[in-house]
Each structure stands twice: as structure tokens, then as C-alpha cells.
Design a protein around this motif. Structure first.
Motif, mmCIF file in Angstrom:
data_model
loop_
_atom_site.group_PDB
_atom_site.id
_atom_site.type_symbol
_atom_site.label_atom_id
_atom_site.label_comp_id
_atom_site.label_asym_id
_atom_site.label_seq_id
_atom_site.Cartn_x
_atom_site.Cartn_y
_atom_site.Cartn_z
ATOM 1 N N PHE A 291 25.538 -21.095 -35.567
ATOM 2 C CA PHE A 291 24.781 -20.124 -36.357
ATOM 3 C C PHE A 291 23.413 -19.861 -35.732
ATOM 4 O O PHE A 291 22.969 -18.714 -35.655
ATOM 5 C CB PHE A 291 24.626 -20.624 -37.792
ATOM 6 C CG PHE A 291 23.926 -19.659 -38.693
ATOM 7 C CD1 PHE A 291 24.614 -18.620 -39.296
ATOM 8 C CD2 PHE A 291 22.560 -19.775 -38.938
ATOM 9 C CE1 PHE A 291 23.961 -17.703 -40.113
ATOM 10 C CE2 PHE A 291 21.903 -18.876 -39.750
ATOM 11 C CZ PHE A 291 22.607 -17.826 -40.341
ATOM 12 N N ALA A 292 22.757 -20.929 -35.286
ATOM 13 C CA ALA A 292 21.435 -20.775 -34.677
ATOM 14 C C ALA A 292 21.495 -19.921 -33.417
ATOM 15 O O ALA A 292 20.515 -19.245 -33.065
ATOM 16 C CB ALA A 292 20.839 -22.143 -34.368
ATOM 17 N N ALA A 293 22.644 -19.946 -32.750
ATOM 18 C CA ALA A 293 22.818 -19.164 -31.521
ATOM 19 C C ALA A 293 23.282 -17.739 -31.796
ATOM 20 O O ALA A 293 23.572 -16.987 -30.863
ATOM 21 C CB ALA A 293 23.813 -19.866 -30.606
ATOM 22 N N GLY A 294 23.370 -17.366 -33.077
ATOM 23 C CA GLY A 294 23.748 -16.005 -33.428
ATOM 24 C C GLY A 294 25.185 -15.839 -33.864
ATOM 25 O O GLY A 294 25.640 -14.705 -34.100
ATOM 26 N N GLY A 295 25.909 -16.937 -33.995
ATOM 27 C CA GLY A 295 27.303 -16.876 -34.406
ATOM 28 C C GLY A 295 27.463 -16.769 -35.912
ATOM 29 O O GLY A 295 26.490 -16.784 -36.667
ATOM 30 N N ALA A 296 28.715 -16.693 -36.352
ATOM 31 C CA ALA A 296 29.025 -16.544 -37.770
ATOM 32 C C ALA A 296 28.839 -17.863 -38.510
ATOM 33 O O ALA A 296 28.914 -18.944 -37.925
ATOM 34 C CB ALA A 296 30.459 -16.049 -37.942
ATOM 35 N N ALA A 297 28.602 -17.757 -39.808
ATOM 36 C CA ALA A 297 28.485 -18.943 -40.664
ATOM 37 C C ALA A 297 29.865 -19.508 -40.946
ATOM 38 O O ALA A 297 30.810 -18.766 -41.251
ATOM 39 C CB ALA A 297 27.796 -18.579 -41.974
ATOM 40 N N ILE A 298 29.994 -20.810 -40.860
ATOM 41 C CA ILE A 298 31.269 -21.456 -41.113
ATOM 42 C C ILE A 298 31.767 -21.138 -42.520
ATOM 43 O O ILE A 298 31.008 -21.125 -43.478
ATOM 44 C CB ILE A 298 31.149 -22.994 -40.919
ATOM 45 C CG1 ILE A 298 32.527 -23.659 -41.047
ATOM 46 C CG2 ILE A 298 30.154 -23.607 -41.898
ATOM 47 C CD1 ILE A 298 32.521 -25.141 -40.673
#
Length: 438
Positions: A382-389
């Protein structure tokens, strides 16, 4: 073990912490509907992810969750008058509706246009399944509300016990997925007996096993984790296993195995880095699921006895959780009544935020290790810009997820036990896609 950086990623939820960002991509329980039991009733303080909010039900029955502090001079709206479809601040009479609009400024000249320019922070609200839920994430990412795992049908009976706990959410959730501790900590309430499967009485829960060292197996899933604790049953141990599967539904829900009367889910909602709203939920058929009063009495979580009306607990670290050493000498294992109260004494004495850097873990901690690994990776993603689990589309519907408990013949596939047709089909598609990718 976790490094300090990893531990912070797992635990911290305030400000711009990645785990808090993940939580904001899910609907969060703000308070119980019963706390707002009448129009124009008492406002309720709400603390979520380090934010101080206030919830209220207006004259028309609508619920609002808004910033606790009046934007004028920052007095608390918890003390406001709840009247005529809004909260009126006691200090200067500024009034706000459920959407955060300022609808009156009695301290300002009649010709003033200031009211039209003032809006207090408010969050979208949905009321269902005994809770007032809020969306605290970006409006553009708001998802349609989905029935929680404990409401598979609109007719499902639900009983909720709530306790505010003075420690971090993650160490509480780890207790919910720690199958081994129940054979010790809860041994006076979860009693071995020659029964066919888990059973509930008015006094305790019965289990068909005396095995205190279960074998654990864990699988990551699209929703979080499914893990199995396998024990020797009291009967037919040579040919059968006693299996209990538990689900971690990211980011804050756990579904533990049911009994013959009702199902059980637990919600661990971070109020701040060091405070958690803990909800222990019984749900199922109306004929066998306890009502709210009975459920809270069983858990020793009664309002006015074990907790106050804000669900702050009577048993605390400062009074040693009212532990009764005399009852321990008479045979009670902990001297603390109520399954959640026994857990709370353990969780809080770990500290406000557990230091996971020097723990000594064993085979019984397999599910906890995998939970930590999964959620630290989720925070990094998430911190790297990915989706929330757990927030992506295409996963299994929560209300179609099921835990499992029972005595089964050896040779079964534990991964399929309790799975709905929807989940089995989803897993088959995921396996096929994985094989094709290889």
C-alpha cells in the motif's frame, strides 16, 4: 520476530500510516446502533484511527458521524444540543447537520454569509447488522457496503458484546487466531467432553478433545488467511481428527469456529495506535442464537456491570482485572470470569504496542507468524502505491465465507472444510490461473 520498522507497519494506524490507509479502504464500525437508540438522543464519542469524532441520530432518525470539534473555537460537540436535525455547539450556538453542513450561526449577524462557507468534516454512514459503519477513505474509492460475514441473510440473529481495550489492534487480533491458547487460558470455559462436536451451554463451551498442542496449517487466501488447528479427538483418535478452521478476513475481522448453537465473529477496530474497540459477535438461527443480554451475561460483558455505557471496562490493569485468587485455588484456571476478560488481561499486559523483536515463538504460532508476514507485506504494498488488502473486486463475498469445526476421518482436505460453493469455485479458478501463468 519483527524489526521495529516492520512492527510499526503492522501496528500504527494514525495519520498517514500505511495500515491506517488500508483500514480507510474498508467500511469501519464506528459505534453500535443501540448507542444511538433514539432521535435527538445523546451524542456518542467515536475514536477511529486516531481521529476524534462524534456520532448522533437527528430528529428524522438519520445518523451522522462528524468531527468532534466545532470549527469555530474548537469546543467539543459531544456536549452539543441534539435538536431540530443538528448538533448545536453550546459555546456560540453554531449548528451542524449529519452531512457536516453548518445550518445556523446564532452568534453571527443575520446578514452574514459565513454559514454558507463553513462545513465540518463528516463521513459517509451506513447502518446495518447492529452497527453504524463509516467510510473514512477517499470518496472516489468508496465501495458499496457489503453485508459482513456475520450477516449472511437479512434475517440472521446477531448479538454483539463490545469492550474498549487499552492496547494495539494487532496483538488482540493475534489472540483471535491463536488456537493453542484456548486450551490453557480458557480451560475453565472451554471444557473437554465426549461430544460429537463443539457445543455451547449456558455455562461453558464443550470440545471433543483434550489435545493442548494442535498441529497448524495455514493458507493465504484472496480475503486473508484460512488456517486449521488439528487435534486428537477423545473418541476414535486412531481414525479421526478434530479440526477447527479459523478465517482472518483482512483487515480486522476473524471468524472462529462455531458450535452447535451459533457462529462467532470478532471485529478488532483500531481507535488509535494503542486503543481498540473489540466486538465479540454471536450470530445464526433465531431459535438457537442468544439474545444480546444473554450473550453479554455469558461473556461477563454486561453494560452497567462489566463495562460502562461507553463500553469502558470495569476490570483494568490497575485493579488486577479483579482476579480472584481464591477461586483459582478452588479450581478455576485464571480467576477471571468471562472469555474476553481473560484475553484482555493477557493482551494489555503485553504492553500498549507489543515489542515483537525478542519473542520466542513455537510451532503453535504458525498462524500468527503468517498473519504478521501477510499484513506487513500488505502495508509495504500500500505504501508503494498498491491496492489495500481485501478491498479489491473479484474476491469471495464475505457472507459466503465459513469457518469449520468437527471430527472428520483422516485423509480429508482441510482446505475445503466449511468452504461454500462460491469459495470452492473461486479457489478452483485461482488455481487454474496460477497453473496457466506458470
Amino acid at each position: 520476530m519483527l524489526t521495529k520498522t516492520e512492527n510499526d507497519l503492522l501496528c500504527r494506524v494514525e495519520g498517514d500510516a500505511p495500515m491506517g490507509g488500508i483500514m480507510r479502504r474498508h467500511w469501519l464500525p464506528a459505534c453500535l446502533s443501540e448507542q444511538l437508540n433514539e432521535p435527538d438522543g445523546d451524542p456518542v464519542r467515536v475514536r477511529l484511527l486516531g481521529e476524534s469524532l462524534v456520532a448522533f441520530r437527528d430528529s428524522e432518525g438519520r445518523v451522522g458521524v462528524i468531527d468532534e470539534m466545532c470549527p469555530h473555537r474548537k469546543a467539543s460537540l459531544f456536549y452539543a444540543r441534539n435538536e431540530e436535525c443538528g448538533l448545536r455547539c453550546l459555546y456560540h450556538g453554531w449548528k451542524f447537520d449529519v452531512n457536516g453542513n453548518c445550518v445556523d450561526m446564532s452568534s453571527e449577524p443575520a446578514e452574514s454569509t459565513l454559514r454558507e462557507k463553513v462545513k465540518i468534516k463528516s463521513y459517509p454512514v451506513h447502518e446495518q447488522a447492529g452497527f453504524v459503519w463509516v467510510w473514512m477513505g477517499p470518496a472516489a474509492e468508496m465501495t458499496e457496503f457489503e453485508a459482513p460475514v456475520f450477516q449472511p441473510t437479512p434475517e440472521t440473529k446477531i448479538a454483539i458484546a463490545k469492550i474498549v481495550i487499552d492496547c494495539n489492534w494487532a496483538q488482540i487480533l493475534e489472540g483471535a487466531i491463536d488456537s493453542a491458547h484456548s486450551s490453557s487460558l480458557h480451560s475453565s470455559d472451554m471444557v473437554p467432553a465426549p461430544v460429537a462436536g463443539a457445543q455451547a451451554t449456558n455455562e461453558n463451551w464443550l470440545r471433543p478433545s483434550t489435545d493442548k498442542a494442535p498441529r497448524l496449517f495455514v493458507d493465504r487466501t484472496a480475503f486473508g488467511l484460512r488456517y486449521s488447528a488439528i487435534r486428537r479427538p477423545i473418541k476414535d483418535a486412531a481414525t479421526k481428527d478434530y479440526v477447527r478452521t479459523t478465517l482472518f478476513i483482512a483487515p480486522y475481522t476473524v471468524q472462529i469456529p462455531s458450535n452447535n448453537m451459533y457462529n462467532i465473529a470478532i471485529l478488532h477496530v483500531p481507535m488509535s495506535d494503542t486503543r481498540t474497540a473489540f466486538h465479540f459477535i454471536a450470530w445464526g438461527d433465531a431459535a438457537t442464537t442468544p439474545d444480546v443480554a444473554t450473550w453479554r451475561n455469558f461473556l461477563h460483558a454486561q453494560v452497567g456491570v462489566d463495562v460502562d455505557k461507553a463500553f469502558e471496562k470495569t476490570r483494568t490493569y490497575d485493579n488486577n482485572y479483579l482476579q480472584d485468587r481464591k477461586s483459582m485455588k478452588l479450581g478455576n484456571f485464571t480467576g477471571i470470569p468471562g472469555i474476553p476478560n481473560q484475553d484482555i488481561a493477557m493482551w494489555e499486559t503485553i504492553g500498549p504496542i507489543a515489542d515483537r523483536g525478542d519473542e520466542i515463538l513455537g510451532a503453535s504460532d504458525l498462524a500468527i507468524v503468517e498473519f504478521r508476514r501477510q499484513m506487513v507485506e500488505a502495508a509495504q504494498t500500500f505504501a508503494a502505491g498498491g491496492a489495500a488488502i481485501g478491498a479489491h473486486k473479484g474476491r469471495v463475498t464475505q457472507s459466503k465465507l465459513h469457518s469449520f469445526e468437527g471430527v472428520v476421518p483422516k485423509g480429508y482436505d482441510w482446505r475445503t472444510l466449511g468452504c461454500s460453493d462460491e469459495e470452492l469455485a473461486f479457489n478452483a479458478r485461482a488455481a487454474a490461473q496460477s497453473t496457466a501463468a506458470e
